[in-house]
Design a protein around this motif. Structure first.
Motif, PDB file in Angstrom:
ATOM      1  N   ALA A  39      -4.380  43.087  32.770  1.00 19.99           N
ATOM      2  CA  ALA A  39      -4.298  42.811  31.337  1.00 19.99           C
ATOM      3  C   ALA A  39      -3.045  42.013  30.996  1.00 19.99           C
ATOM      4  O   ALA A  39      -3.083  41.128  30.126  1.00 19.99           O
ATOM      5  N   ALA A  40      -1.922  42.292  31.658  1.00 19.03           N
ATOM      6  CA  ALA A  40      -0.688  41.559  31.400  1.00 19.03           C
ATOM      7  C   ALA A  40      -0.859  40.085  31.762  1.00 19.03           C
ATOM      8  O   ALA A  40      -0.375  39.194  31.053  1.00 19.03           O
ATOM      9  N   TRP A  41      -1.552  39.835  32.861  1.00 24.07           N
ATOM     10  CA  TRP A  41      -1.800  38.449  33.276  1.00 24.07           C
ATOM     11  C   TRP A  41      -2.718  37.737  32.295  1.00 24.07           C
ATOM     12  O   TRP A  41      -2.513  36.568  31.962  1.00 24.07           O
ATOM     13  N   LEU A  42      -3.718  38.438  31.776  1.00 27.48           N
ATOM     14  CA  LEU A  42      -4.679  37.833  30.849  1.00 27.48           C
ATOM     15  C   LEU A  42      -4.090  37.622  29.461  1.00 27.48           C
ATOM     16  O   LEU A  42      -4.413  36.635  28.793  1.00 27.48           O
ATOM     17  N   THR A  43      -3.224  38.551  29.007  1.00 22.40           N
ATOM     18  CA  THR A  43      -2.695  38.471  27.645  1.00 22.40           C
ATOM     19  C   THR A  43      -1.373  37.729  27.560  1.00 22.40           C
ATOM     20  O   THR A  43      -0.992  37.256  26.490  1.00 22.40           O
ATOM     21  N   GLY A  44      -0.651  37.611  28.665  1.00 19.18           N
ATOM     22  CA  GLY A  44       0.654  36.954  28.653  1.00 19.18           C
ATOM     23  C   GLY A  44       1.764  37.823  28.107  1.00 19.18           C
ATOM     24  O   GLY A  44       2.841  37.320  27.772  1.00 19.18           O
ATOM     25  N   SER A  45       1.561  39.127  28.019  1.00 19.97           N
ATOM     26  CA  SER A  45       2.549  40.032  27.433  1.00 19.97           C
ATOM     27  C   SER A  45       3.586  40.464  28.459  1.00 19.97           C
ATOM     28  O   SER A  45       3.255  41.062  29.484  1.00 19.97           O
ATOM     29  N   LEU A  46       4.871  40.203  28.173  1.00 23.53           N
ATOM     30  CA  LEU A  46       5.947  40.663  29.039  1.00 23.53           C
ATOM     31  C   LEU A  46       6.125  42.177  28.916  1.00 23.53           C
ATOM     32  O   LEU A  46       6.411  42.860  29.904  1.00 23.53           O
ATOM     33  N   ALA A  47       5.954  42.699  27.704  1.00 22.83           N
ATOM     34  CA  ALA A  47       6.075  44.142  27.516  1.00 22.83           C
ATOM     35  C   ALA A  47       5.022  44.875  28.337  1.00 22.83           C
ATOM     36  O   ALA A  47       5.298  45.904  28.962  1.00 22.83           O
ATOM     37  N   LEU A  48       3.811  44.342  28.344  1.00 24.66           N
ATOM     38  CA  LEU A  48       2.739  44.962  29.126  1.00 24.66           C
ATOM     39  C   LEU A  48       3.006  44.790  30.621  1.00 24.66           C
ATOM     40  O   LEU A  48       2.749  45.706  31.411  1.00 24.66           O
ATOM     41  N   LEU A  49       3.543  43.637  30.999  1.00 26.14           N
ATOM     42  CA  LEU A  49       3.908  43.424  32.401  1.00 26.14           C
ATOM     43  C   LEU A  49       5.025  44.380  32.810  1.00 26.14           C
ATOM     44  O   LEU A  49       5.029  44.926  33.916  1.00 26.14           O
ATOM     45  N   SER A  50       5.983  44.592  31.889  1.00 19.58           N
ATOM     46  CA  SER A  50       7.055  45.543  32.145  1.00 19.58           C
ATOM     47  C   SER A  50       6.493  46.937  32.364  1.00 19.58           C
ATOM     48  O   SER A  50       6.896  47.656  33.293  1.00 19.58           O
ATOM     49  N   ASP A  51       5.546  47.323  31.522  1.00 21.46           N
ATOM     50  CA  ASP A  51       4.932  48.642  31.649  1.00 21.46           C
ATOM     51  C   ASP A  51       4.170  48.753  32.968  1.00 21.46           C
ATOM     52  O   ASP A  51       4.227  49.787  33.649  1.00 21.46           O
ATOM     53  N   ALA A  52       3.473  47.686  33.341  1.00 31.13           N
ATOM     54  CA  ALA A  52       2.750  47.696  34.616  1.00 31.13           C
ATOM     55  C   ALA A  52       3.725  47.769  35.788  1.00 31.13           C
ATOM     56  O   ALA A  52       3.469  48.448  36.787  1.00 31.13           O
ATOM     57  N   GLY A  53       4.857  47.058  35.657  1.00 24.94           N
ATOM     58  CA  GLY A  53       5.866  47.105  36.708  1.00 24.94           C
ATOM     59  C   GLY A  53       6.450  48.494  36.869  1.00 24.94           C
ATOM     60  O   GLY A  53       6.632  48.983  37.988  1.00 24.94           O
ATOM     61  N   HIS A  54       6.738  49.138  35.732  1.00 25.11           N
ATOM     62  CA  HIS A  54       7.249  50.508  35.797  1.00 25.11           C
ATOM     63  C   HIS A  54       6.195  51.449  36.381  1.00 25.11           C
ATOM     64  O   HIS A  54       6.522  52.386  37.122  1.00 25.11           O
ATOM     65  N   MET A  55       4.931  51.194  36.042  1.00 25.58           N
ATOM     66  CA  MET A  55       3.880  52.049  36.581  1.00 25.58           C
ATOM     67  C   MET A  55       3.745  51.838  38.092  1.00 25.58           C
ATOM     68  O   MET A  55       3.428  52.778  38.829  1.00 25.58           O
ATOM     69  N   PHE A  56       4.009  50.624  38.544  1.00 22.74           N
ATOM     70  CA  PHE A  56       3.998  50.374  39.988  1.00 22.74           C
ATOM     71  C   PHE A  56       5.085  51.187  40.681  1.00 22.74           C
ATOM     72  O   PHE A  56       4.872  51.766  41.753  1.00 22.74           O
ATOM     73  N   THR A  57       6.277  51.236  40.067  1.00 26.60           N
ATOM     74  CA  THR A  57       7.338  52.048  40.653  1.00 26.60           C
ATOM     75  C   THR A  57       6.972  53.530  40.603  1.00 26.60           C
ATOM     76  O   THR A  57       7.363  54.298  41.484  1.00 26.60           O
ATOM     77  N   ASP A  58       6.235  53.938  39.560  1.00 24.98           N
ATOM     78  CA  ASP A  58       5.752  55.320  39.503  1.00 24.98           C
ATOM     79  C   ASP A  58       4.878  55.622  40.719  1.00 24.98           C
ATOM     80  O   ASP A  58       5.056  56.636  41.401  1.00 24.98           O
ATOM     81  N   VAL A  59       3.914  54.734  40.956  1.00 22.77           N
ATOM     82  CA  VAL A  59       2.980  54.935  42.062  1.00 22.77           C
ATOM     83  C   VAL A  59       3.728  54.958  43.393  1.00 22.77           C
ATOM     84  O   VAL A  59       3.514  55.843  44.241  1.00 22.77           O
ATOM     85  N   LEU A  60       4.622  53.986  43.575  1.00 23.27           N
ATOM     86  CA  LEU A  60       5.374  53.922  44.821  1.00 23.27           C
ATOM     87  C   LEU A  60       6.311  55.125  44.950  1.00 23.27           C
ATOM     88  O   LEU A  60       6.446  55.727  46.025  1.00 23.27           O
ATOM     89  N   GLY A  61       6.953  55.492  43.834  1.00 24.57           N
ATOM     90  CA  GLY A  61       7.876  56.617  43.849  1.00 24.57           C
ATOM     91  C   GLY A  61       7.179  57.932  44.144  1.00 24.57           C
ATOM     92  O   GLY A  61       7.679  58.756  44.926  1.00 24.57           O
ATOM     93  N   ILE A  62       6.026  58.161  43.519  1.00 22.66           N
ATOM     94  CA  ILE A  62       5.283  59.389  43.776  1.00 22.66           C
ATOM     95  C   ILE A  62       4.782  59.400  45.216  1.00 22.66           C
ATOM     96  O   ILE A  62       4.769  60.436  45.879  1.00 22.66           O
ATOM     97  N   GLY A  63       4.381  58.228  45.713  1.00 22.55           N
ATOM     98  CA  GLY A  63       3.961  58.132  47.110  1.00 22.55           C
ATOM     99  C   GLY A  63       5.091  58.507  48.056  1.00 22.55           C
ATOM    100  O   GLY A  63       4.888  59.238  49.033  1.00 22.55           O
ATOM    101  N   MET A  64       6.316  58.032  47.763  1.00 24.29           N
ATOM    102  CA  MET A  64       7.466  58.387  48.589  1.00 24.29           C
ATOM    103  C   MET A  64       7.780  59.870  48.476  1.00 24.29           C
ATOM    104  O   MET A  64       8.153  60.515  49.462  1.00 24.29           O
ATOM    105  N   ALA A  65       7.647  60.405  47.272  1.00 22.46           N
ATOM    106  CA  ALA A  65       7.903  61.835  47.075  1.00 22.46           C
ATOM    107  C   ALA A  65       6.939  62.672  47.902  1.00 22.46           C
ATOM    108  O   ALA A  65       7.332  63.640  48.566  1.00 22.46           O
ATOM    109  N   LEU A  66       5.673  62.300  47.870  1.00 21.11           N
ATOM    110  CA  LEU A  66       4.673  63.025  48.652  1.00 21.11           C
ATOM    111  C   LEU A  66       4.928  62.892  50.151  1.00 21.11           C
ATOM    112  O   LEU A  66       4.797  63.873  50.906  1.00 21.11           O
TER     113      LEU A  66
END
Length: 304
Positions: A39-66
């Motif tokens: 959606a960030a790529w389609l809409t051009g939103s930096l805020a949405l890209l920021s949120d997606a980037g943070h969510m990527f760190t969530d996924v990676l971080g939780i993966g490392m935690a596990l």
């Protein structure tokens, strides 16, 4: 002569019993990370890209935690790994802090670059996806909240999700402002605000992890009071070579030399010392060496 407890069972409970919520949070966030990135790529939103980037760190971080929890729980006890791999959980927390800080800084740099000429943003799709991301983050937030109180590792994942949750709220606000007023700078302002909110918290997490890694005394333990408490045990006339540190979340450990009065009974002294460490400081893994007062001079060359 020494005495101590192996308190690994508590550490395993602190990490392992939150494994299922971590898996559930990982599944939810992975799905919405992909949705937000597209959606960030389609809409051009930096805020949405920021949120997606943070969510990527969530996924990676939780993966490392596990991965850290799994490795720590399965680590074989042998002569070269006397404490298992519990410290991996602290390393994962530090890695999460570094990763999240990097994403926040990258978003801030991109926001500054865009301030001269903010791009058009498709507010409608941006708002729709942000609402979905908010729901996903609330679910993950609730799943991890309890574990964040017990495990530094889980707290790292929890802070990332908290930042994401606030980021989703910010994206919703930005999309609404853009839709109603056409003010494109709302997207950039939100991206900057989320980055500035997250950075201090990631640094606090990093400091907590580094404190464990350098084997500093736990912040909640007054070492001088530990010394005076041990010195107050009947039969103890001197306490030296005292060390207190944290192995991993939920496992504070200590070691000390106790010089005894002539005629003191070793068994009751050790039992009383262990009880005081447990009741006064929550330290259940302690190695205590008892010795005659004359032997204290042999320890004077040890300055660490």
């Amino acid at each position: 002569m020494g005495a101590g407890h192996d308190h690994g069972g508590h550490v395993r409970r602190a990490g392992e019993r939150h494994r299922r919520p971590l898996w559930a949070a990982l599944a939810v966030l992975t799905v919405f990370m992909i949705v937000e990135a597209v959606a960030a790529w389609l809409t051009g939103s930096l805020a949405l890209l920021s949120d997606a980037g943070h969510m990527f760190t969530d996924v990676l971080g939780i993966g490392m935690a596990l991965a850290a929890i799994t490795a720590a729980s399965r680590a074989a006890r042998h002569t070269q790994r006397t404490f298992g791999l519990y410290r991996l959980e602290v390393l994962a927390a530090l890695a999460n802090a570094v990763l999240l800080s990097g994403v926040a800084i990258a978003v801030l740099v991109e926001a500054v670059r865009r301030f001269g000429d903010p791009p058009e943003v498709a507010a409608g799709p941006m708002l729709l996806v942000a609402v979905g991301g908010l729901v996903a983050n609330i679910v993950a937030f609730l799943l991890l909240r309890e574990g964040a109180q017990e495990s530094l590792n889980v707290r790292g994942a929890y802070l990332e999700v908290l930042g994401d949750l606030l980021g989703s709220v910010g994206v919703i606000v930005a999309a609404t402002v853009i839709a109603l007023t056409g003010w494109l700078y709302a997207d950039l302002v939100v991206a900057v605000a989320v980055g500035l909110f997250i950075l201090p918290r990631t640094w606090q997490l990093a400091q907590a992890a580094i404190r464990v890694l350098v084997q500093a005394a736990p912040a909640h333990v007054d070492v001088a009071r530990v010394r005076s408490t041990l010195a107050g045990v009947t039969g103890v006339c001197d306490v030296h070579d005292l060390h207190v540190w944290t192995l991993t979340s939920g496992m504070d450990v200590a070691s000390a030399h106790l010089s005894l009065d002539p005629g003191a009974d070793v068994g009751p002294v050790l039992a009383a010392a262990r009880e005081r460490l447990h009741e006064g400081f929550g330290i259940d893994h302690a190695t205590l060496q008892v010795e005659p007062l004359a032997s204290a001079r042999l320890c004077q060359d040890s300055h660490w």
